[in-house]
Design a protein around this motif. Structure first.
Motif, PDB file in Angstrom:
ATOM      1  N   THR B 303      22.838  42.370  35.447  1.00 17.56           N
ATOM      2  CA  THR B 303      24.182  41.926  35.076  1.00 17.56           C
ATOM      3  C   THR B 303      25.189  42.687  35.940  1.00 17.56           C
ATOM      4  OG1 THR B 303      23.358  41.774  32.825  1.00 17.56           O
ATOM      5  CG2 THR B 303      25.745  41.605  33.132  1.00 17.56           C
ATOM      6  N   GLU B 305      28.302  44.670  36.900  1.00 17.02           N
ATOM      7  CA  GLU B 305      29.198  45.535  36.114  1.00 17.02           C
ATOM      8  C   GLU B 305      30.486  45.870  36.850  1.00 17.02           C
ATOM      9  OE1 GLU B 305      27.137  48.970  34.611  1.00 17.02           O
ATOM     10  OE2 GLU B 305      26.835  47.866  32.742  1.00 17.02           O
ATOM     11  N   ALA B 318      25.218  46.482  39.734  1.00 25.89           N
ATOM     12  CA  ALA B 318      24.625  45.649  38.690  1.00 25.89           C
ATOM     13  C   ALA B 318      23.644  46.500  37.889  1.00 25.89           C
ATOM     14  CB  ALA B 318      23.914  44.465  39.308  1.00 25.89           C
ATOM     15  N   GLY B 337      30.120  40.759  34.708  1.00 28.24           N
ATOM     16  CA  GLY B 337      29.570  39.944  33.637  1.00 28.24           C
ATOM     17  C   GLY B 337      28.620  38.870  34.126  1.00 28.24           C
ATOM     18  N   ASP B 338      28.662  38.539  35.431  1.00 28.04           N
ATOM     19  CA  ASP B 338      27.754  37.526  35.977  1.00 28.04           C
ATOM     20  C   ASP B 338      26.309  37.983  35.852  1.00 28.04           C
ATOM     21  OD1 ASP B 338      29.935  36.090  36.647  1.00 28.04           O
ATOM     22  OD2 ASP B 338      29.749  36.319  38.835  1.00 28.04           O
ATOM     23  N   GLU B 339      25.460  37.035  35.513  1.00 24.92           N
ATOM     24  CA  GLU B 339      24.023  37.316  35.519  1.00 24.92           C
ATOM     25  C   GLU B 339      23.498  36.957  36.892  1.00 24.92           C
ATOM     26  OE1 GLU B 339      22.258  38.455  32.855  1.00 24.92           O
ATOM     27  OE2 GLU B 339      24.059  38.525  31.596  1.00 24.92           O
TER      28      GLU B 339
END
Lengths: 311, 378
Positions: B303, B305, B318, B337-339
């Motif tokens: 994820t 950060e 991440a 927040g992106d995966e």
């Protein structure tokens, strides 16, 4: 911003001041005028009360000779009387060599004492302790040590270096030694701090450029130290020029060490001629200022900017 | 000045009290070579330079210039030029007299002194400042005076002690090019101390990486960049992701490593027995953000950060499910927040034995700078 519109400035608590004060205060602060200046008040009171006023009083007194005559009569009397006039040369003859020796002897010692080494603190204490002794104790010591029956002469005689005691006290040399003992620690401390203000990497740079220790000292350290030496010379000179107790205790106050302060003392407390005493004091100050002015003039020919050390 | 064909450092060491600031430095410097001593502060690189210059006596080993032993000579007899970190310009002498100082000390004749001084000043492009005092110059100009002063003697060796560390970023780049240009045009053998890997990589023919007074690796920039000898060197060479793990079974060229819920295939460097504590290292730019499902063995889900904008690329931090933080450089526009699904090529993920930190009674991170990525989260 909206407040003045709602209530007129005069109506608010200290409204008008609020509008002018920040601007004025800011402008004054820009010129260095702020409340911190109050910290100087004690010093200024002190200087005016204990220096400026007595100085001006004495200056005025020196122009009011007891015997009457022109305002400069006492000055004329001083310079026309060889017995008085020569005190200037006698004092200079003591103070300049003593100050020079103090400065010159301090340089190599301070130079060697840079950096850290074992026993430095002890050596420092030994070198500086005479500053705490005071001239009277020093004079006592000199009388015992250098006197006709002192250790120094006894050693000389027992070693066969002298047939009779060498006269080292109650003359020029006694006073000279006393000036060295009390003046050296002072000069040494000042020069040490000037030396530590010179970045040690300058000498290392000079070394990598092929300069041996003497060239490094001559071309780098010494020129950078020169202004400090001049200042130190001035300060030790002033101390030596006003020599009084040792000139009497270990000197020959009636003859070769009748320094200018003795002349002033005699005028004031033996002849009760205060105007004459003030005149001598003024002449004394003028001679000191002249010597200092010459030294500082010479100092101004050297680089006096930053030298990169820890100061 | 006397020239040499090789300079040998044999087991050079310097001790301060009980502390070895430098130990067992063996190095052979060829004529015209540009060597960078690289390492974090306190690694002994400046000590090594001062030993070479003669400003610090050795406590072990010897230095040989061809067949002459020179570590017994004082600095003024070695004929090396040195550029100091704080420049150490003589504040009371003009630029010209600073540059001419070494020639004066060598009693060079007046016409030659003038010619060589002018030439050195022209070389560093300070002609219009020659009469000024150092205090009237900017940092970059002072730096150039320091270089001119060192090279005017055409020394057999030029020593530079972090000469660019006091300059701002833009000037640093300019001066770096300048130093490279001077080295190429004059062919002066140079030993250059720095803590900046980029500076070292871009300037040097060979790098010597030091840590705790000991050589970690000697090699060309490319060797160090692609094949660091241990994870400390890797850390210094920009392998920002250092993952503590355990070595698993070998499969061909690769070794399996496992740690913090990650199972990866890495290229082992040096001896790495199964079960040994290891560190897997990878550069942020070698961690790729995949579009879909990758076929590679090193698939990592994480994820995003933190995102830092850095022009054409983003520096992204991440976090994996296991809590490991990974630094990534990517051209893709990511947001916190992106995966993402990450991939690391097996040959770009290096696995080192961790033994280095396993010294008795010493926690892993006291001696060296890095706190391992996994420990941050622990």
């Amino acid at each position: 911003m909206a407040a003045p519109v709602v209530s007129p400035p005069e109506a608010g608590q200290d409204g008008p001041q609020r509008r002018t004060d920040p601007g004025l205060r800011h402008r004054l602060a820009e010129r260095g005028i702020d409340s911190h200046l109050l910290l100087l008040v004690p010093a200024i009171v002190f200087i005016i009360g204990l220096f400026v006023y007595p100085f001006l009083y004495g200056l005025g007194l020196s122009f009011q000779p007891q015997q009457g005559g022109s305002p400069f009569a006492d000055y004329q009397r001083f310079f026309s009387d060889p017995y008085q006039r020569d005190t200037i040369w006698k004092t200079l003859g003591l103070a300049i060599p003593a100050a020079l020796l103090n400065v010159l002897a301090s340089v190599p010692i301070a130079y060697r004492m840079r950096g850290r080494f074992r026993g430095k603190r002890l050596l420092m204490i030994v070198l500086v302790v005479p500053i705490t002794l005071g001239t009277v104790l020093t004079a006592e010591g000199l009388l015992n040590f250098l006197g006709p029956a002192g250790w120094f002469n006894r050693t000389l005689i027992s070693l066969g270096l002298a047939d009779e005691p060498v006269q080292l006290i109650n003359n020029y040399w006694g006073v000279f030694f006393s000036l060295i003992i009390t003046g050296f620690p002072f000069a040494f401390l000042l020069i040490s701090s000037y030396l530590s203000g010179i970045d040690p990497s300058l000498e290392r740079a000079a070394a990598t450029l092929g300069a041996g220790w003497w060239d490094r000292f001559r071309h780098i350290t010494f020129p950078l130290l020169m202004p400090g030496l001049a200042t130190t010379f001035c300060l030790t000179f002033v101390l030596a020029f006003s020599v009084f107790p040792s000139a009497i205790l270990v000197g020959n106050p009636a003859g070769e060490t009748r320094v200018i302060s003795i002349a002033a003392y005699q005028a004031a407390y033996e002849q009760y001629d205060y105007p004459m005493a003030s005149t001598i004091a003024m002449i004394m100050g003028a001679v000191e200022l002249l010597v200092i002015a010459l030294v500082l003039l010479w100092r101004s020919r050297f680089y006096t900017g930053a030298t990169g050390g820890k100061g | 000045m006397t020239s040499f064909s090789t300079l040998h450092l044999r087991g050079v060491g310097r001790r301060f009290g009980k502390h070895d600031a430098l130990a067992d430095l063996d190095l052979e410097i060829g004529k015209g070579e540009f060597i960078a001593l690289l390492g974090p502060s306190g690694c002994g690189k400046s000590t090594a330079l001062n030993c070479l210059a003669g400003l610090l006596p050795l406590t072990a080993g010897s230095i040989w210039q061809d067949d002459t032993r020179i570590d017994v000579l004082p600095p003024e007899k070695r004929g090396f030029g040195m550029v100091f970190q704080n420049y150490a310009l003589f504040p009371h002498l003009s630029v010209r007299r600073n540059v001419a100082f070494g020639l004066r000390m060598r009693r060079v004749s007046k016409p030659e002194l003038n010619r060589r001084t002018d030439e050195a000043i022209r070389l560093v492009r300070l002609e219009e400042h020659a009469h000024k005092l150092p205090g009237q110059l900017s940092g970059g100009q002072q730096q150039r005076v320091a270089i001119a002063r060192a090279i005017v003697l055409e020394p057999s060796l030029v020593l530079m002690d972090e000469p660019l560390s006091n300059l701002d970023a833009k000037l640093r780049l300019e001066m770096r090019t300048e130093i490279r240009r001077l080295h190429q045009s004059l062919g002066l053998t140079t030993v250059y101390v720095t803590h900046d890997q980029e500076e070292a990589l871009s300037l040097a023919d060979r790098l010597v990486v030091l840590r705790d007074g000991r050589v970690q690796q000697i090699g060309t920039p490319e060797q160090l960049h692609t094949r660091p000898a241990n994870w400390h060197v890797a850390d210094f060479m920009g392998y920002r992701n250092l993952l503590p793990c355990t070595a698993g079974a070998r499969s061909g060229e690769a070794v399996a490593v496992e740690g913090d819920g990650l199972r990866l295939l890495a290229s082992p460097v040096g001896d790495l027995p199964e079960g040994a504590a290891a560190v897997a290292a990878v550069r942020p730019e070698d961690v790729t953000v995949t579009e879909g499902s990758p076929a590679g063995p090193n698939r990592i889900e994480a994820t995003v950060e933190v995102v830092e904008y850095q022009g054409r690329e983003l520096a992204v931090e991440a976090r994996t499910a296991g809590g490991t933080r990974l630094h990534i450089r990517t051209g893709r526009r990511l947001a916190p927040g992106d995966e993402v699904v990450l991939d690391i090529a097996v040959e770009r993920l290096l696995a080192f034995a961790q033994q280095y930190t396993a010294r008795a009674g010493e926690p892993a991170d006291t001696a060296g700078r890095p706190v391992l990525a996994g420990q941050e989260t622990a």
